[in-house]
Design a protein around this motif. Sequence first.
Motif, PDB file in Angstrom:
ATOM      1  N   LEU A 255       3.567  12.886  -6.106  1.00  0.00           N
ATOM      2  CA  LEU A 255       3.283  11.479  -6.354  1.00  0.00           C
ATOM      3  C   LEU A 255       4.461  10.755  -6.926  1.00  0.00           C
ATOM      4  O   LEU A 255       4.990   9.658  -6.755  1.00  0.00           O
ATOM      5  N   ALA A 256       5.272  11.418  -7.837  1.00  0.00           N
ATOM      6  CA  ALA A 256       6.185  10.975  -8.578  1.00  0.00           C
ATOM      7  C   ALA A 256       7.403  10.599  -7.496  1.00  0.00           C
ATOM      8  O   ALA A 256       8.394   9.848  -7.689  1.00  0.00           O
ATOM      9  N   LEU A 257       7.529  11.722  -6.462  1.00  0.00           N
ATOM     10  CA  LEU A 257       8.836  11.605  -5.652  1.00  0.00           C
ATOM     11  C   LEU A 257       8.503  10.743  -4.286  1.00  0.00           C
ATOM     12  O   LEU A 257       9.636  10.118  -3.862  1.00  0.00           O
ATOM     13  N   LEU A 258       7.263  10.771  -4.045  1.00  0.00           N
ATOM     14  CA  LEU A 258       6.822  10.111  -2.513  1.00  0.00           C
ATOM     15  C   LEU A 258       6.012   8.663  -2.286  1.00  0.00           C
ATOM     16  O   LEU A 258       6.154   8.054  -1.675  1.00  0.00           O
ATOM     17  N   VAL A 259       5.406   8.620  -3.661  1.00  0.00           N
ATOM     18  CA  VAL A 259       4.875   7.098  -3.595  1.00  0.00           C
ATOM     19  C   VAL A 259       5.712   6.247  -4.196  1.00  0.00           C
ATOM     20  O   VAL A 259       6.172   6.226  -5.423  1.00  0.00           O
ATOM     21  N   PRO A 260       5.766   4.986  -3.455  1.00  0.00           N
ATOM     22  CA  PRO A 260       6.740   3.822  -3.956  1.00  0.00           C
ATOM     23  C   PRO A 260       5.975   3.305  -5.324  1.00  0.00           C
ATOM     24  O   PRO A 260       4.882   3.341  -5.590  1.00  0.00           O
ATOM     25  N   LEU A 261       6.976   2.879  -6.074  1.00  0.00           N
ATOM     26  CA  LEU A 261       6.426   2.196  -7.462  1.00  0.00           C
ATOM     27  C   LEU A 261       6.135   0.798  -7.065  1.00  0.00           C
ATOM     28  O   LEU A 261       6.764   0.075  -6.555  1.00  0.00           O
ATOM     29  N   VAL A 262       4.724   0.444  -7.141  1.00  0.00           N
ATOM     30  CA  VAL A 262       4.293  -0.940  -6.820  1.00  0.00           C
ATOM     31  C   VAL A 262       4.257  -1.845  -8.190  1.00  0.00           C
ATOM     32  O   VAL A 262       3.392  -1.589  -8.920  1.00  0.00           O
ATOM     33  N   PRO A 263       5.125  -2.729  -8.421  1.00  0.00           N
ATOM     34  CA  PRO A 263       5.088  -3.876  -9.640  1.00  0.00           C
ATOM     35  C   PRO A 263       3.686  -3.971  -9.613  1.00  0.00           C
ATOM     36  O   PRO A 263       2.854  -4.652  -8.667  1.00  0.00           O
ATOM     37  N   VAL A 264       3.196  -4.529 -10.955  1.00  0.00           N
ATOM     38  CA  VAL A 264       1.805  -5.218 -11.202  1.00  0.00           C
ATOM     39  C   VAL A 264       1.967  -6.483 -10.782  1.00  0.00           C
ATOM     40  O   VAL A 264       2.800  -6.986 -11.126  1.00  0.00           O
ATOM     41  N   THR A 265       1.137  -6.842  -9.968  1.00  0.00           N
ATOM     42  CA  THR A 265       1.039  -8.132  -9.498  1.00  0.00           C
ATOM     43  C   THR A 265      -0.083  -8.997 -10.125  1.00  0.00           C
ATOM     44  O   THR A 265      -1.106  -8.375 -10.660  1.00  0.00           O
ATOM     45  N   PRO A 266       0.056 -10.279 -10.128  1.00  0.00           N
ATOM     46  CA  PRO A 266      -0.938 -11.036 -10.824  1.00  0.00           C
ATOM     47  C   PRO A 266      -2.063 -10.896 -10.265  1.00  0.00           C
ATOM     48  O   PRO A 266      -2.355 -11.369  -9.114  1.00  0.00           O
TER      49      PRO A 266
ATOM     50  N   PRO B 132       0.729  -0.079 -13.523  1.00  0.00           N
ATOM     51  CA  PRO B 132       0.992  -0.196 -12.179  1.00  0.00           C
ATOM     52  C   PRO B 132       0.179   1.131 -11.493  1.00  0.00           C
ATOM     53  O   PRO B 132       0.122   2.090 -11.982  1.00  0.00           O
ATOM     54  N   ARG B 133      -0.034   0.876 -10.101  1.00  0.00           N
ATOM     55  CA  ARG B 133      -0.818   1.946  -9.316  1.00  0.00           C
ATOM     56  C   ARG B 133      -0.156   3.444  -9.214  1.00  0.00           C
ATOM     57  O   ARG B 133      -1.009   4.292  -9.767  1.00  0.00           O
ATOM     58  N   LYS B 134       0.881   3.297  -9.132  1.00  0.00           N
ATOM     59  CA  LYS B 134       1.716   4.749  -9.104  1.00  0.00           C
ATOM     60  C   LYS B 134       1.655   5.386 -10.406  1.00  0.00           C
ATOM     61  O   LYS B 134       1.391   6.438 -10.669  1.00  0.00           O
ATOM     62  N   ARG B 135       1.817   4.564 -11.558  1.00  0.00           N
ATOM     63  CA  ARG B 135       1.602   5.219 -12.758  1.00  0.00           C
ATOM     64  C   ARG B 135       0.281   5.690 -13.154  1.00  0.00           C
ATOM     65  O   ARG B 135      -0.168   6.467 -13.913  1.00  0.00           O
TER      66      ARG B 135
ATOM     67  N   LEU C 135       0.839  11.450   2.808  1.00  0.00           N
ATOM     68  CA  LEU C 135       0.616  12.928   2.569  1.00  0.00           C
ATOM     69  C   LEU C 135       0.551  13.248   1.141  1.00  0.00           C
ATOM     70  O   LEU C 135      -0.527  14.076   0.757  1.00  0.00           O
ATOM     71  N   ALA C 136       1.246  12.739   0.244  1.00  0.00           N
ATOM     72  CA  ALA C 136       1.145  12.906  -1.271  1.00  0.00           C
ATOM     73  C   ALA C 136      -0.415  12.348  -1.771  1.00  0.00           C
ATOM     74  O   ALA C 136      -1.027  13.145  -2.616  1.00  0.00           O
TER      75      ALA C 136
ATOM     76  N   VAL D  55      -0.298  20.415 -10.423  1.00  0.00           N
ATOM     77  CA  VAL D  55       1.023  20.200 -10.816  1.00  0.00           C
ATOM     78  C   VAL D  55       1.921  19.864  -9.818  1.00  0.00           C
ATOM     79  O   VAL D  55       2.866  19.057  -9.755  1.00  0.00           O
ATOM     80  N   VAL D  56       1.581  20.318  -8.493  1.00  0.00           N
ATOM     81  CA  VAL D  56       2.310  20.098  -7.319  1.00  0.00           C
ATOM     82  C   VAL D  56       2.037  18.499  -6.802  1.00  0.00           C
ATOM     83  O   VAL D  56       3.013  17.843  -6.546  1.00  0.00           O
ATOM     84  N   LEU D  57       0.889  18.203  -6.938  1.00  0.00           N
ATOM     85  CA  LEU D  57       0.351  16.813  -6.711  1.00  0.00           C
ATOM     86  C   LEU D  57       1.218  15.775  -7.751  1.00  0.00           C
ATOM     87  O   LEU D  57       1.649  14.938  -7.356  1.00  0.00           O
ATOM     88  N   LEU D  58       1.485  16.127  -9.098  1.00  0.00           N
ATOM     89  CA  LEU D  58       2.194  15.423  -9.961  1.00  0.00           C
ATOM     90  C   LEU D  58       3.499  15.024  -9.278  1.00  0.00           C
ATOM     91  O   LEU D  58       4.215  13.837  -9.481  1.00  0.00           O
ATOM     92  N   VAL D  59       4.115  16.137  -8.998  1.00  0.00           N
ATOM     93  CA  VAL D  59       5.639  16.199  -8.404  1.00  0.00           C
ATOM     94  C   VAL D  59       5.486  15.372  -7.157  1.00  0.00           C
ATOM     95  O   VAL D  59       6.582  14.146  -6.928  1.00  0.00           O
TER      96      VAL D  59
END
Length: 386
Positions: A183-194, A75-78, A15-16, A177-181
């Motif tokens: 994404l920060a709260l709902l999208v998981p942090l995916v570590p950078v993979t090789p 990282p993709r979330k960032r 949704l985010a 601005v709502v989108l920023l919030v």
Amino acid sequence: MPPPARRGRPAAALLALALGAFAVGTTEVVIAGLLPEVAAGFDVSLTTAGLLVSGYAAGMVVGAPLLTVLGARVPRKRMLLWLAGLFVVGSLLSALAPGFGVLLVGRVLSALAGGAYVGIAAVVAADVVAPERKASAIAMVFMGLSLANVVGVPGGTALGQAWGWRSTFWAVTGLGVVLLVALALLVPLVPVTPRGDLRSRLTVFRRRRVWMALAATAFGWAPFLTVLTYIAPLLTDVTGFAERTVPLVLVLIGLGMVVGTPLAGRLADRALLPTLYGALVGLVAVSLLLLAAVHSKPVAVLGFLLFGLVGAAVIPPLQTRVLASADGAGDLASAANISAFNIGNAGGPLLAGGALSAGWGLTAPLWIAAVLGAVGLAFGAAGSRR
């Protein structure tokens, strides 16, 4: 243990991600309905004001691959958060623009962010769900674009006409601005993979099937905006509708898109290539149906409803096909595919405009759409051969 990308609440994350696509889709198209107000406000011609449309499309084409390459190790979330931030900056600059040049710069900044955002969001959406639901997840992201045509664009146009065009950009800024919030709260942090260095990942573009998939996107999507760009004179001068009916038909097309996007996503999860071929065949068939019966008001209404459905139905399988063709560099290929969509957005209407200028009649966009869809089908089939 499941990979980190699939932890959390996939539905909330989708949704985010879709909210961002909604914001991008609204910003891209809403300016078309406000061009007279913008032109009058800055004392420029409508032709000059039209650069706000073409400039945005060019920014999408360039921005998607460029910013994706620059952020390859982020990282993709960032990266999504940075892109959403750039989108807010571009929207805010547009709302405050003291002159036309500044407004154009704001539009281009929003487009650079928007093109890269949609491409990366599609990859993230595919990562946060089980493998057998990838196409449906991608369809969820692109549903944001479909809803933009039904809700965002009409609403933003009405707001701008009632309160001035700047109010529309203020609303889009708030949405960012709502989108920023979200994404920060709902999208998981995916570590950078090789994923290898950039040079090795760019070798994905040596694969013939990737280029065939990108060509299928450019030609397969081109029919949609080819017809939509010239739908007003087609409806009024050929079908015989009153001008006030045109927005209602556009809403019907948008409703068709809202149905077609998730339906194609579910079907593509079960059978990707048959769904892709079926959607492209349907797009060609509906274009020919309209060409043969556009003088009939009932058939035209039904035809344009179906046109919205099959037009949106090509999106999830086209995007999923590119990701499947570019294993190991999905983010780069996904970004390139967003550029391919926008090349179709520009190329189809350009061909139709040339045909109209040559005196080939107001129905020319329909047969041009059918030809472009057939070419897209041919590229899609060619890319599936081993």
